[in-house]
Motif scaffolding. Structure first.
Motif, short mmCIF file in Angstrom:
data_model
loop_
_atom_site.label_atom_id
_atom_site.label_comp_id
_atom_site.label_asym_id
_atom_site.label_seq_id
_atom_site.Cartn_x
_atom_site.Cartn_y
_atom_site.Cartn_z
N ARG A 62 0.82 -1.23 0.00
CA ARG A 62 0.00 0.00 0.00
C ARG A 62 0.84 1.27 0.00
O ARG A 62 0.45 2.28 -0.57
CB ARG A 62 -0.93 0.03 1.21
CG ARG A 62 -2.14 -0.82 1.04
CD ARG A 62 -3.17 -0.51 2.12
NE ARG A 62 -4.05 -1.65 2.25
CZ ARG A 62 -4.60 -2.04 3.38
NH1 ARG A 62 -4.39 -1.37 4.49
NH2 ARG A 62 -5.38 -3.09 3.40
N GLU A 63 1.98 1.23 0.66
CA GLU A 63 2.83 2.42 0.75
C GLU A 63 3.82 2.49 -0.42
O GLU A 63 3.99 3.54 -1.03
CB GLU A 63 3.57 2.44 2.09
CG GLU A 63 2.61 2.56 3.26
CD GLU A 63 3.21 2.11 4.57
OE1 GLU A 63 4.41 1.76 4.62
OE2 GLU A 63 2.46 2.08 5.57
N SER A 64 4.47 1.39 -0.72
CA SER A 64 5.53 1.38 -1.73
C SER A 64 5.00 1.14 -3.15
O SER A 64 5.64 1.51 -4.11
CB SER A 64 6.54 0.28 -1.41
OG SER A 64 5.91 -1.01 -1.51
N GLY A 65 3.84 0.48 -3.24
CA GLY A 65 3.30 0.12 -4.55
C GLY A 65 4.02 -1.04 -5.19
O GLY A 65 3.75 -1.40 -6.33
N ARG A 66 4.90 -1.70 -4.45
CA ARG A 66 5.67 -2.81 -5.03
C ARG A 66 4.82 -4.08 -5.12
O ARG A 66 3.96 -4.32 -4.27
CB ARG A 66 6.94 -3.06 -4.24
CG ARG A 66 6.69 -3.61 -2.86
CD ARG A 66 7.99 -3.71 -2.08
NE ARG A 66 7.67 -3.83 -0.67
CZ ARG A 66 8.26 -4.67 0.14
NH1 ARG A 66 9.20 -5.47 -0.28
NH2 ARG A 66 7.91 -4.72 1.40
N PRO A 67 5.09 -4.89 -6.14
CA PRO A 67 4.38 -6.16 -6.26
C PRO A 67 5.01 -7.22 -5.36
O PRO A 67 6.23 -7.26 -5.20
CB PRO A 67 4.57 -6.52 -7.73
CG PRO A 67 5.87 -5.88 -8.11
CD PRO A 67 5.98 -4.64 -7.27
N ILE A 68 4.16 -8.04 -4.78
CA ILE A 68 4.60 -9.13 -3.91
C ILE A 68 3.88 -10.38 -4.40
O ILE A 68 2.65 -10.37 -4.56
CB ILE A 68 4.25 -8.85 -2.43
CG1 ILE A 68 4.96 -7.57 -1.97
CG2 ILE A 68 4.63 -10.03 -1.55
CD1 ILE A 68 4.10 -6.66 -1.17
N LEU A 69 4.62 -11.44 -4.62
CA LEU A 69 4.06 -12.69 -5.12
C LEU A 69 3.98 -13.70 -3.99
O LEU A 69 4.97 -13.92 -3.28
CB LEU A 69 4.92 -13.24 -6.26
CG LEU A 69 4.47 -14.54 -6.90
CD1 LEU A 69 3.14 -14.37 -7.62
CD2 LEU A 69 5.54 -15.05 -7.87
N VAL A 70 2.82 -14.32 -3.84
CA VAL A 70 2.66 -15.41 -2.88
C VAL A 70 2.31 -16.66 -3.67
O VAL A 70 1.37 -16.67 -4.47
CB VAL A 70 1.56 -15.12 -1.84
CG1 VAL A 70 1.33 -16.34 -0.95
CG2 VAL A 70 1.92 -13.91 -1.01
N GLU A 71 3.10 -17.70 -3.47
CA GLU A 71 2.83 -19.01 -4.06
C GLU A 71 2.13 -19.82 -2.98
O GLU A 71 2.78 -20.34 -2.07
CB GLU A 71 4.14 -19.68 -4.50
CG GLU A 71 4.96 -18.87 -5.50
CD GLU A 71 4.30 -18.73 -6.85
OE1 GLU A 71 3.17 -19.20 -7.06
OE2 GLU A 71 4.94 -18.13 -7.73
N ALA A 72 0.81 -19.85 -3.05
CA ALA A 72 0.00 -20.47 -1.99
C ALA A 72 -0.54 -21.82 -2.42
O ALA A 72 -0.83 -22.04 -3.60
CB ALA A 72 -1.16 -19.54 -1.64
N SER A 73 -0.71 -22.69 -1.47
CA SER A 73 -1.37 -23.97 -1.72
C SER A 73 -2.81 -23.70 -2.11
O SER A 73 -3.48 -22.84 -1.52
CB SER A 73 -1.34 -24.84 -0.46
OG SER A 73 -2.19 -25.96 -0.60
#
Length: 166
Positions: A62-73
């Motif tokens: 929300r602050e940085s605008g960076r993308p974060i990827l989660v590889e979830a089951s």
């Protein structure tokens, strides 16, 4: 495999196959005649447990605008509060435009590799329970089989307890 051997794949699936091959992985992208857009559809299509499906979920700081990827089951929901603590800022689910812009892929086909830019990646520890898992490969009908160790190697992802508790 040579690039010509990937000619049968759609452009997005071909990009994923090329990224896998360039990374030294022997995984093979397959495109199915049925949808694998959701974890349930993918599990039915390949005949595996829901938990063996890798959901590639993109979040946005929300602050940085960076993308974060989660590889979830595929059997789990992501604990967004926990993810926010891991990345050090509040997060939100990324919208379709953000996902496409930052990964190069549409929601429902986001793979663990081949993105437009490097993504900080977290891997659901529950995926490590399985010998074989399945991940999206660029389109809502393309996927590939891999091991949890290969997922870690190809993403550089950090294995974490990320599932939402009931």
């Amino acid at each position: 495999m040579s690039t010509e051997e990937f000619a049968h794949l759609s452009p997005a699936a071909r990009r994923v196959q090329e990224a896998l091959t360039a990374g030294g992985f022997r995984c093979e992208v397959v495109e199915l005649p049925t949808s694998t857009r959701t974890a349930s559809e993918a599990a039915r299509a390949v005949g595996c447990a829901l938990g063996q499906i890798v959901k590639s979920l993109v979040f946005r700081g929300r602050e940085s605008g960076r993308p974060i990827l989660v590889e979830a089951s595929g059997a789990n929901r992501v604990d967004e509060g926990c993810l926010g603590e891991l990345v050090g800022e509040p997060i939100e689910r990324a919208n379709a435009d953000f996902v496409k812009e930052r990964t190069g892929f549409a929601i429902g086909g986001v793979p663990p590799v081949g993105h437009k830019e490097p993504l900080e990646t977290f891997i659901d520890e529950d995926l490590l329970r399985y010998e074989r898992i399945w991940a999206a490969a660029g389109t809502p009908s393309a996927l590939f089989a891999l091991t949890p160790a290969e997922l870690q190697a190809m993403t550089g992802g950090r294995v974490v307890a990320i599932k939402q508790r009931s």
